[in-house]
Design a protein around this motif. Structure first.
Motif, short mmCIF file in Angstrom:
data_model
loop_
_atom_site.label_atom_id
_atom_site.label_comp_id
_atom_site.label_asym_id
_atom_site.label_seq_id
_atom_site.Cartn_x
_atom_site.Cartn_y
_atom_site.Cartn_z
N SER A 153 0.82 -1.22 0.00
CA SER A 153 0.00 0.00 0.00
C SER A 153 0.86 1.27 0.00
N ARG A 198 4.81 5.47 -1.90
CA ARG A 198 5.00 6.54 -0.91
C ARG A 198 6.20 6.27 -0.02
N ASP A 204 -0.53 7.57 9.24
CA ASP A 204 -0.50 6.97 7.90
C ASP A 204 -1.33 5.70 7.82
N ARG A 258 -6.35 11.78 6.94
CA ARG A 258 -6.12 12.07 5.52
C ARG A 258 -6.82 11.02 4.68
N ARG A 259 -7.14 11.36 3.44
CA ARG A 259 -7.83 10.39 2.58
C ARG A 259 -6.92 9.24 2.17
N ASP A 260 -5.58 9.45 2.27
CA ASP A 260 -4.68 8.35 1.93
C ASP A 260 -4.27 7.54 3.16
N CYS A 261 -4.86 7.83 4.30
CA CYS A 261 -4.55 7.05 5.51
C CYS A 261 -5.13 5.63 5.33
N PRO A 298 -11.04 5.58 0.63
CA PRO A 298 -9.97 5.21 -0.32
C PRO A 298 -8.81 4.44 0.34
N GLY A 299 -8.64 4.58 1.65
CA GLY A 299 -7.54 3.88 2.31
C GLY A 299 -7.92 2.52 2.90
#
Ligand code: CP
Length: 368
Positions: A183, A187, A265, A304-307, A327-328
């Motif tokens: 995932s 990053r 995260d 956050r939306r990427d968490c 999303p995450g």
């Protein structure tokens, strides 16, 4: 090495990192898989590479046939003294992917344990018919005891813990690390990431094993949010801090997320382990956790939306289904990754992993 080693000494030696490798590995390969602490970072990288290679070979007919040829003829006993859906079935599916056959015993009342047979005699008997044993048991040291007994026997076979009491769920943490690595691929990987673990840490073996395994990375910190009755124990906290991990312990999820949610995260949510209030076999009564430890959907703007949103499952009320469209949300990836990672572990135990990675690399399915 094991002839004069008492179980008490074996158990104490497992606490000593320099001894662990000697006791749990054969020819550089894992033989007894009991603890997150037994893995080094290069081991984890190879296991993740192997799991990815298996995942990418499997959809191709040639790849699938190749995989199924690797462990043909081997027999694996899954001895599960506690309920399981994911772990038991994914170990069976993993063995199947590599061509090994399996048997599942999920009710020990149907075995001679019920007549009072000792762990030592039972596993030595099973080693006459099987090439490895996967165990899940309410006793913290069942898998370790089985490993010790087999190591002293004439027919030592590998033992893999599929969940040891309240203490460790090592293969769950391996699949969690694989999920985190995949995932965070774009990053910068797991290094530098700050992980939040929520729930009944004291009694959740998946959460504990993951925390131990995260020490193999240079994570940006581990935060725990838990009811004060279920906080991480001093031994775990000392281990994390001894590995220079920045650790936070908190008792209010909403307050913590409001303050620090944007720095997190990945959130790893766990359920209240009510079964330990009884006899360790089946939970009773209201199974949900206190509202204070539910990751309410209303907290979404604190993250956050990427968490990443993770959970070892089964879930009760602590991770509402509204999160499934975030999303995450990678919980179903975790489930499927359990099969790939457990297949990678079997491949590593029996020395088929290098061949798998080499083939996937030749086909351009994984990087070198
Ligand atoms: N995550 C996990 O261990 O699930 P099961 O109890 O269904 O095996």
């Amino acid at each position: 090495m094991f002839e004069s080693l008492s179980y008490e000494q074996f158990s104490q030696d497992l606490e000593v990192s320099a001894r662990r490798r000697e006791l749990l590995y054969r020819d550089g390969r894992p033989f007894f898989v009991l603890l997150s602490q037994q893995f080094k970072r290069p081991d984890l990288e190879l296991l993740c590479d192997t799991a990815l290679a298996i995942r990418r070979l499997d959809p191709h007919r040639d790849g699938r046939e190749f995989l199924r040829s690797l462990l043909r003829g081997l027999r694996i006993m899954n001895l599960f003294a506690q309920p399981s859906t994911r772990t038991a079935e994914s170990f069976i599916a993993a063995a199947d992917k590599l061509g090994a056959s399996t048997r599942l015993v999920s009710d020990l009342r149907t075995s001679s344990f019920a007549k009072g047979e000792s762990v030592d005699d039972s596993v030595r008997t099973l080693s006459s018919f099987f090439d490895a044993i996967v165990t899940r048991h309410p006793d913290d040291d069942f898998a370790a005891r089985a490993s010790w007994a087999l190591a002293r026997s004439l027919r030592p076979i590998p033992v893999v813990s599929g969940g040891s009491g309240k203490s460790q769920h090592v293969t769950q943490s391996l699949l969690d690390i694989f999920t985190l690595r995949q995932s965070f691929e774009e990053r910068g990987g797991i290094d530098g990431k700050r992980i939040l673990i929520v729930g009944d840490i004291a009694r959740n073996r998946a959460a504990r094993s993951l925390a131990y395994l995260l020490t193999k990375y240079e994570v940006g910190g581990i935060d725990f949010v838990s009811h004060r009755d279920y906080l991480p124990d001093d031994g775990l906290l000392a281990y994390l801090r001894g590995h220079d991990i920045e650790v936070g312990v908190h008792e209010q999820l909403g307050d913590f997320l409001e303050r620090s949610g944007k720095d997190i995260d990945a959130v790893y949510v766990t359920r209240l382990q009510q079964e330990w209030d009884g006899d360790g076999s089946a939970p009773k009564g209201d199974l949900g956790t206190n509202e204070d430890f539910v990751l309410h959907w209303r907290y979404r703007d604190h993250l956050r939306r990427d968490c990443l949103i993770m959970h070892p499952l089964p879930r009760i009320n602590e991770l509402p289904e509204a999160w499934d469209d975030h999303p995450g949300f990678v919980v179903w990836n975790q489930v499927r990754n359990g099969m790939w990672m457990r297949a990678a572990l079997f491949a590593s135990i029996w020395g088929a992993d290098e061949e798998i990675r080499a083939r996937a690399h030749r086909l351009g399915l994984i990087d070198g």
